[in-house]
Motif scaffolding. Structure first.
Motif, PDB file in Angstrom:
ATOM      1  N   MET A 150       4.316   6.182   9.496  1.00 50.34           N
ATOM      2  CA  MET A 150       3.314   5.134   9.457  1.00 50.34           C
ATOM      3  C   MET A 150       1.952   5.758   9.725  1.00 50.34           C
ATOM      4  N   LEU A 151       1.086   5.714   8.738  1.00 52.86           N
ATOM      5  CA  LEU A 151      -0.170   6.457   8.810  1.00 52.86           C
ATOM      6  C   LEU A 151      -1.366   5.507   8.834  1.00 52.86           C
ATOM      7  N   ALA A 193       4.718  -1.397   3.379  1.00 52.80           N
ATOM      8  CA  ALA A 193       3.603  -0.448   3.403  1.00 52.80           C
ATOM      9  C   ALA A 193       3.808   0.578   4.513  1.00 52.80           C
ATOM     10  N   ASP A 194       3.342   1.796   4.283  1.00 51.95           N
ATOM     11  CA  ASP A 194       3.419   2.805   5.344  1.00 51.95           C
ATOM     12  C   ASP A 194       2.107   3.558   5.554  1.00 51.95           C
ATOM     13  N   VAL A 195       1.079   3.230   4.770  1.00 54.48           N
ATOM     14  CA  VAL A 195      -0.259   3.785   5.001  1.00 54.48           C
ATOM     15  C   VAL A 195      -1.226   2.605   5.046  1.00 54.48           C
ATOM     16  N   PHE A 196      -1.992   2.522   6.124  1.00 57.79           N
ATOM     17  CA  PHE A 196      -2.818   1.344   6.384  1.00 57.79           C
ATOM     18  C   PHE A 196      -4.288   1.747   6.467  1.00 57.79           C
ATOM     19  N   LEU A 255       1.536  -0.659  16.456  1.00 56.95           N
ATOM     20  CA  LEU A 255       1.981  -1.872  15.763  1.00 56.95           C
ATOM     21  C   LEU A 255       2.802  -1.518  14.525  1.00 56.95           C
ATOM     22  N   ALA A 256       2.269  -0.571  13.733  1.00 59.52           N
ATOM     23  CA  ALA A 256       2.945  -0.172  12.499  1.00 59.52           C
ATOM     24  C   ALA A 256       4.301   0.427  12.795  1.00 59.52           C
ATOM     25  N   GLN A 257       4.371   1.254  13.831  1.00 57.96           N
ATOM     26  CA  GLN A 257       5.644   1.920  14.141  1.00 57.96           C
ATOM     27  C   GLN A 257       6.702   0.920  14.600  1.00 57.96           C
ATOM     28  N   ARG A 258       6.265  -0.154  15.247  1.00 53.49           N
ATOM     29  CA  ARG A 258       7.230  -1.190  15.653  1.00 53.49           C
ATOM     30  C   ARG A 258       7.861  -1.868  14.455  1.00 53.49           C
ATOM     31  N   HIS A 259       7.150  -1.853  13.334  1.00 56.69           N
ATOM     32  CA  HIS A 259       7.639  -2.549  12.141  1.00 56.69           C
ATOM     33  C   HIS A 259       8.100  -1.573  11.062  1.00 56.69           C
TER      34      HIS A 259
END
Length: 218
Positions: A1-2, A187-190, A212-216
């Motif tokens: 997650m980037l 999605a994995d790049v935000f 947050l991204a890593q939790r999802h």
């Protein structure tokens, strides 16, 4: 997650200092706009070349320009780690993606909100990333378009079927309130602009978004 903060929301008079504020990010997202493909003019290759000299993180150049077939490879040659062209503007996206890769960058294809993904799914073997725009490109600070989430999901499914390491990026109105929905959709790049640069501590905002991204993460 980037996490790839967008300098579109940064102080353009102090870009070196603004890049240092996000030294803990994965990428710096740099929007190149030509006032033709989108109704805004930001910066071009000379400024990007200067940013490459001082950026603590690799640069993700998002080219919202006409004639990317001619101009995009130059951004890869200059040293950008990732170069994104808009498929709506590219005459020969397959050849262009290959030229970007040959120049040493990750090749990425962007889709405006009104552009469907299905007609371009066969380009996946040439790509390292697909960018689903979650606002109409041209200006920062716009509201997130939730109707783009099914497209994010569609791209993620196509990437799963295809295999390989292809990132799915979202850009536009991405912040702590919308990032989770994007991550859930695949999605994995935000790309986050005002959510990072509008915060008192940009580095802390990057960490919050990453957590947050890593939790999802899927």
């Amino acid at each position: 997650m980037l996490i790839s903060p967008s300098i579109l929301s940064a102080d353009f008079a102090n870009l070196e200092a603004e890049l240092k504020r996000i030294a803990n990010a994965d990428w710096a997202h740099v929007d190149v706009m030509d006032n033709h493909f989108v109704p805004n003019l930001t910066l071009g290759l000379p400024v990007v070349e200067a940013l490459l000299q001082v950026s603590p993180v690799p640069i993700d150049a998002h080219l919202m320009i006409e004639d990317p077939d001619r101009w995009a490879p130059g951004y890869a040659e200059a040293g950008c780690g990732s170069v994104t062209f808009h498929v709506e503007a590219a005459r020969d996206p397959r050849t262009l993606a290959r030229a970007i890769r040959a120049a040493g960058a990750r090749a990425a294809m962007a889709l405006k909100p009104g552009t469907p993904f299905a007609p371009y799914a066969d380009l996946l073997p040439e790509l390292d990333m697909v960018l689903v725009m979650t606002v109409e490109p041209g200006f920062g600070g716009q509201s997130f378009l939730a109707d783009q989430l099914p497209k994010v999901r569609e791209v993620r499914e196509a990437v799963r079927r295809h295999g390989g390491e292809i990132w799915v990026q979202v850009d536009g109105g991405v912040g702590s309130d919308t990032l989770e929905r994007c991550a859930d959709a695949g999605a994995d790049v935000f790309v986050a602009g005002s959510a990072v640069y509008g915060a008192p501590d940009a580095a802390a905002a990057v960490e919050r978004l990453r957590a947050l991204a890593q939790r999802h993460a899927h």
